[in-house]
Design a protein around this motif. Structure first.
Motif, PDB file in Angstrom:
ATOM      1  N   GLU A 148       1.207   7.598   3.023  1.00 56.50           N
ATOM      2  CA  GLU A 148       0.609   8.942   2.903  1.00 56.50           C
ATOM      3  C   GLU A 148       1.617   9.979   2.427  1.00 56.50           C
ATOM      4  OE1 GLU A 148      -2.080  10.695   5.619  1.00 56.50           O
ATOM      5  OE2 GLU A 148      -2.679   8.773   6.486  1.00 56.50           O
ATOM      6  N   ARG A 187      -6.196  11.983   2.696  1.00 59.52           N
ATOM      7  CA  ARG A 187      -4.917  12.601   2.372  1.00 59.52           C
ATOM      8  C   ARG A 187      -4.929  13.056   0.901  1.00 59.52           C
ATOM      9  NH1 ARG A 187      -1.590  15.724   3.643  1.00 59.52           N
ATOM     10  NH2 ARG A 187      -1.178  14.683   5.617  1.00 59.52           N
ATOM     11  N   MET A 207       0.846  -1.205   0.000  1.00 59.13           N
ATOM     12  CA  MET A 207       0.000   0.000   0.000  1.00 59.13           C
ATOM     13  C   MET A 207       0.885   1.261   0.000  1.00 59.13           C
ATOM     14  SD  MET A 207      -2.922   1.054   2.801  1.00 59.13           S
ATOM     15  CE  MET A 207      -4.079  -0.282   2.627  1.00 59.13           C
ATOM     16  N   TYR A 266     -14.803   6.239  -4.621  1.00 57.30           N
ATOM     17  CA  TYR A 266     -14.171   7.540  -4.409  1.00 57.30           C
ATOM     18  C   TYR A 266     -13.881   8.214  -5.756  1.00 57.30           C
ATOM     19  CZ  TYR A 266     -12.841   5.741   0.285  1.00 57.30           C
ATOM     20  OH  TYR A 266     -12.832   5.214   1.551  1.00 57.30           O
ATOM     21  N   LEU A 279      -3.891   1.071  -5.526  1.00 53.30           N
ATOM     22  CA  LEU A 279      -4.556   2.272  -5.007  1.00 53.30           C
ATOM     23  C   LEU A 279      -5.797   2.598  -5.849  1.00 53.30           C
ATOM     24  CD1 LEU A 279      -4.106   4.661  -2.928  1.00 53.30           C
ATOM     25  CD2 LEU A 279      -3.071   5.906  -4.818  1.00 53.30           C
ATOM     26  N   PHE A 284      -9.582   2.516  -4.353  1.00 53.16           N
ATOM     27  CA  PHE A 284     -10.352   3.770  -4.341  1.00 53.16           C
ATOM     28  C   PHE A 284     -11.622   3.607  -5.189  1.00 53.16           C
ATOM     29  CE2 PHE A 284      -7.188   7.447  -3.238  1.00 53.16           C
ATOM     30  CZ  PHE A 284      -7.022   6.901  -1.979  1.00 53.16           C
ATOM     31  N   ARG A 334     -14.522   1.693  -3.615  1.00 54.92           N
ATOM     32  CA  ARG A 334     -15.258   2.459  -2.599  1.00 54.92           C
ATOM     33  C   ARG A 334     -16.007   3.634  -3.208  1.00 54.92           C
ATOM     34  NH1 ARG A 334     -11.151  -0.181  -0.696  1.00 54.92           N
ATOM     35  NH2 ARG A 334     -11.254  -1.102   1.367  1.00 54.92           N
ATOM     36  N   LEU A 343       2.019   9.621  -1.306  1.00 50.85           N
ATOM     37  CA  LEU A 343       0.746   9.989  -1.948  1.00 50.85           C
ATOM     38  C   LEU A 343       0.626  11.510  -2.019  1.00 50.85           C
ATOM     39  CD1 LEU A 343      -2.044   9.092  -3.062  1.00 50.85           C
ATOM     40  CD2 LEU A 343      -2.917   9.327  -0.758  1.00 50.85           C
ATOM     41  N   GLU A 371      -7.447   2.300   6.790  1.00 47.86           N
ATOM     42  CA  GLU A 371      -6.241   2.822   6.125  1.00 47.86           C
ATOM     43  C   GLU A 371      -6.574   3.422   4.763  1.00 47.86           C
ATOM     44  OE1 GLU A 371      -2.562   0.331   6.275  1.00 47.86           O
ATOM     45  OE2 GLU A 371      -3.850  -0.890   7.581  1.00 47.86           O
ATOM     46  N   TRP A 372      -7.456   2.757   4.018  1.00 46.38           N
ATOM     47  CA  TRP A 372      -7.848   3.297   2.711  1.00 46.38           C
ATOM     48  C   TRP A 372      -8.585   4.625   2.883  1.00 46.38           C
ATOM     49  CZ3 TRP A 372      -5.215   1.816  -1.151  1.00 46.38           C
ATOM     50  CH2 TRP A 372      -4.784   0.504  -1.295  1.00 46.38           C
ATOM     51  N   GLN A 373      -9.401   4.683   3.937  1.00 43.81           N
ATOM     52  CA  GLN A 373     -10.117   5.942   4.185  1.00 43.81           C
ATOM     53  C   GLN A 373      -9.134   7.071   4.486  1.00 43.81           C
ATOM     54  OE1 GLN A 373     -13.082   5.409   7.213  1.00 43.81           O
ATOM     55  NE2 GLN A 373     -14.271   3.959   6.011  1.00 43.81           N
ATOM     56  N   ALA A 374      -8.108   6.768   5.290  1.00 36.92           N
ATOM     57  CA  ALA A 374      -7.107   7.786   5.632  1.00 36.92           C
ATOM     58  C   ALA A 374      -6.363   8.231   4.367  1.00 36.92           C
ATOM     59  CB  ALA A 374      -6.133   7.224   6.658  1.00 36.92           C
ATOM     60  N   LEU A 375      -6.056   7.273   3.495  1.00 34.18           N
ATOM     61  CA  LEU A 375      -5.354   7.616   2.251  1.00 34.18           C
ATOM     62  C   LEU A 375      -6.229   8.518   1.373  1.00 34.18           C
ATOM     63  CD1 LEU A 375      -3.478   4.492   0.844  1.00 34.18           C
ATOM     64  CD2 LEU A 375      -2.508   6.631   1.654  1.00 34.18           C
ATOM     65  N   TRP A 376      -7.509   8.195   1.339  1.00 30.87           N
ATOM     66  CA  TRP A 376      -8.425   9.009   0.522  1.00 30.87           C
ATOM     67  C   TRP A 376      -8.504  10.444   1.056  1.00 30.87           C
ATOM     68  CZ3 TRP A 376     -10.346  10.183  -3.813  1.00 30.87           C
ATOM     69  CH2 TRP A 376     -11.503  10.959  -3.932  1.00 30.87           C
TER      70      TRP A 376
END
Lengths: 437, 239
Positions: free
Chosen positions: A4, B207, A1, A100, A91, A95, A98, A7, B200-205
């Motif tokens: 942050e 960010r 993964m 996003y 990623l 994303f 979900r 990213l 973790e995916w939520q935190a990345l999103w």
């Protein structure tokens, strides 16, 4: 993964790229995850008012090139980061699952060599399409100087590709991006367009860039006038069959003696997008919009400015005027024109009808008669002032025109592309293309 | 006379027939506040008459029944009255009327329809799925209009291999796709177990959302016009 920290760096490096809509592809889902959404879909909006549709990210910001205006240029001391194709693919898939994002917008600084960079982009896209069975939207950058074979390989899997022409003239390009040449930016564009035509002619079943190509240029970092930019835009639409030309108003991110100290301001970008809309949807030619060595008027939208220069066409009677003329009335857009055409089949329209139909008359009233009645300014010398005043109040709303999903805008008769009409000849378009860029 | 309907299409069509010749008819849903001194009737569904009315309307205009079903899903308190006026006008004209935009009955209906379809389009983007431990996706939503089951075809075409639940929290119902079939069911509260790396995916999103914004170009009014506050309580980036 992906972590942050990376990213953040890779996103901030890509956020000034503007060509990131998700429209134009109707890719189907044969199993796996995702499909196209031809009208485009916004998944969120950031506080800068822009839509978040795609995961806009760089594979790396570690560039070997040194374009003066770029925040990732090689001689700057900034944090550098890279992601592997596997990390980006994971990623994107997570994303997307979900909801996003609508897909991926993948770009990269030039790492080591153009071919190596393009290869990594291709690997990412193939991973997504094959391993992750991902059928959502993918936009990939064409890397200048990369081999044709690699670019074509990417095009087999992507929905849209783009090559940024960066600056509006070859001279500026030489000055501000000396390692890029006009040829290196336009050649892949031309090759891909030829490829698209070939696939179309052979009626092959496989998809080849279903959402076509786009480009973008920075406005205000170099001295070109709006007249030149609008002509170049028209030439790109005609010669390269691009779907969109995006403008990015210059923001000083790095200091350089060759660059202006001040940002270009968003009003100029806004006026250029209005001119772009006139080219694509309203049947205007660049020559009608603005003379070559002039800028667009800042206080008036380009359609108003055109109307004031061409008063011989006005006022038009909304009950009889053909669509082409209705679309040239300031303040009447595609939606209003469609409503008028529909409603007047059944009755003679009166002013109160237009009001009820929510046709905005603030600007239009000076240029139309409704059932023979004129309700505009009595003294036409005041009109310019009135239009400019109306403009100031509406500017905020008008901004949404270019920030929203371009696919949502439709003219009567169906697909936007079908309504794509341009006046002028192929020759003038080509000469504009070879003349300046 | 006020005709109260229960929100179903059949009940509405029965009310439509009853109220058709009543010049002062007002159609309303049963949640509407009763008005003192006004005559009212709670319409009882007559399936046979409703079917007949449906067939007659379909013969006049094939598209009007789909419009009716969308209108009845609107969150507008006047939805029954708007639908009634539109269908009455259609019946009087004896032909499709949706192009007659100079008529108030048509304009009101079109405006109401556009609000519903706009929300469907918006929700295609604004729904946020949480991944459950089982691999299923769960999304709590609170749309203004009653549209949760109309969102299913979009997500079903997109995620044919993932079971998902769209939970309309205020209306206490859910549209469910189990990997094969789609259906709606009442749902008060959902107890879900998140997958191991969901947080973790939520935190990345979050960010990503913060990083892609250009702070020097703040345009909050524009943002609010495109993404109204009412949609934000369930969107990951605002939690």
């Amino acid at each position: 993964m992906l972590d942050e920290r990376r990213l953040k760096i890779l996103t901030e490096g890509a956020r000034f790229d503007v060509s990131c809509s998700s429209s134009g592809s109707g890719r189907k889902n044969p199993g796996g995850m995702g499909n196209g959404y031809p009208a485009g879909c916004c998944h969120s909006f950031t506080p800068d008012g822009r839509c978040v549709s795609l995961l806009k990210i760089l594979l790396s910001n570690d560039c070997i090139f040194s374009c003066k205006y770029c925040m990732n240029r090689s001689d700057l001391d900034i944090p550098r980061a890279s992601a592997s194709p596997e990390e980006i693919a994971e990623l994107t898939a997570d994303f997307y699952k979900r909801n996003y994002i609508e897909g991926l917008f993948l770009s990269s600084a030039i790492v080591k060599s153009p071919n190596e960079t393009m290869e990594r982009l291709v690997r990412t896209v193939k991973l997504l399409r094959i391993k992750y069975r991902f059928h959502g939207y993918i936009h990939v950058k064409e890397i200048p100087y990369a081999d044709e074979g690699l670019i074509f390989e990417a095009a087999k899997y992507a929905d849209r590709m783009s090559s940024n022409i960066e600056l509006p003239s070859e001279k500026s390009l030489k000055l501000l991006a000396p390692q890029k040449s006009k040829q290196s930016l336009l050649l892949p564009m031309k090759q891909l367009e030829n490829g698209r035509q070939l696939v179309k002619a052979e009626r092959k079943k496989e998809l080849f860039l279903p959402a076509g190509q786009t480009t973008q240029m920075i406005v205000g970092a170099s001295p070109e006038r709006d007249g030149q930019i609008v002509r170049l835009t028209q030439a790109l639409y005609r010669g390269m069959n691009l779907r969109r030309v995006y403008f990015s108003s210059y923001v000083p991110l790095v200091q350089d003696s060759l660059l202006p100290d001040l940002p270009a301001g968003q009003l100029r970008e806004h006026r250029l997008y209005q001119a772009d809309w006139l080219l694509r949807f309203y049947g205007f030619s660049a020559e009608e919009i603005v003379p070559e060595n002039e800028d667009l008027a800042p206080d008036l939208d380009p359609k108003c400015a055109w109307a004031l220069r061409n008063l011989q066409y006005f006022p038009v009677e909304v009950n009889r005027a053909p669509l082409e003329l209705l679309l040239r009335v300031p303040g009447i857009g595609g939606k209003s024109a469609k409503k008028i055409l529909e409603a007047r089949k059944y009755t003679t329209l009166r002013p109160e009808h237009l009001k009820k139909m929510r046709v905005v008359l603030k600007r239009a009233r000076h240029f139309i008669t409704v059932g023979g009645v004129y309700a505009g300014a009595k003294d036409f010398r005041q009109v310019r002032g009135l239009l400019a005043a109306a403009e100031t109040g509406e500017n905020a709303r008008q901004m949404s025109f270019f920030d929203g999903e371009n696919g949502q805008f439709r003219l009567p008769g169906g697909k936007a592309e079908e309504n794509f009409r341009l006046y002028g000849t192929k020759e003038t378009a080509l000469s504009a293309l070879t003349g300046e860029l | 006379m006020i005709y109260f309907t229960d929100g179903t299409k059949e009940n509405f069509l029965t009310a439509f027939l009853l109220a058709y010749r009543d010049e002062e008819a007002l159609l309303a849903s049963s949640e509407t506040q009763l008005v003192l001194g006004q005559e009212c009737v709670f319409v009882k569904t007559d399936l046979l008459r409703a079917k007949k009315a449906e067939a007659r309307l379909a013969a006049l205009d094939g598209g009007c029944l789909r419009e009716l079903s969308l209108l009845l899903r609107s969150g507008d308190a006047r939805r029954e009255q708007i639908a009634f006026a539109y269908l009455k006008f259609l019946t009087e004209m004896r032909r499709p009327v949706r192009g007659m935009l100079a008529e108030s009955a048509v304009l009101d209906a079109i405006k109401c329809l556009e609000a519903v379809t706009l929300e469907i389009h918006r929700m295609h983007g604004f729904v946020r799925f949480l991944e459950c431990g089982s691999g299923a996706l769960y999304a709590p939503i609170a749309p203004v209009h009653d549209i949760c089951d109309l969102l299913v075809p979009h997500f079903r075409a997109r995620f044919p291999e993932f079971p998902f639940v769209l939970h309309d929290v205020p209306r206490r119902k859910a549209a469910v796709y189990d990997g094969k079939n789609a259906f709606t069911a009442p749902l008060e509260r959902a107890e879900i177990v998140l997958s191991a790396d969901e947080k973790e995916w939520q935190a990345l999103w979050r960010r990503y959302y913060r990083s892609v914004n250009i702070p020097s170009r703040e345009r909050l009014k524009q943002m609010r016009a495109e993404l109204p506050l009412r949609y934000r309580p369930f969107m990951t980036e605002f939690l």
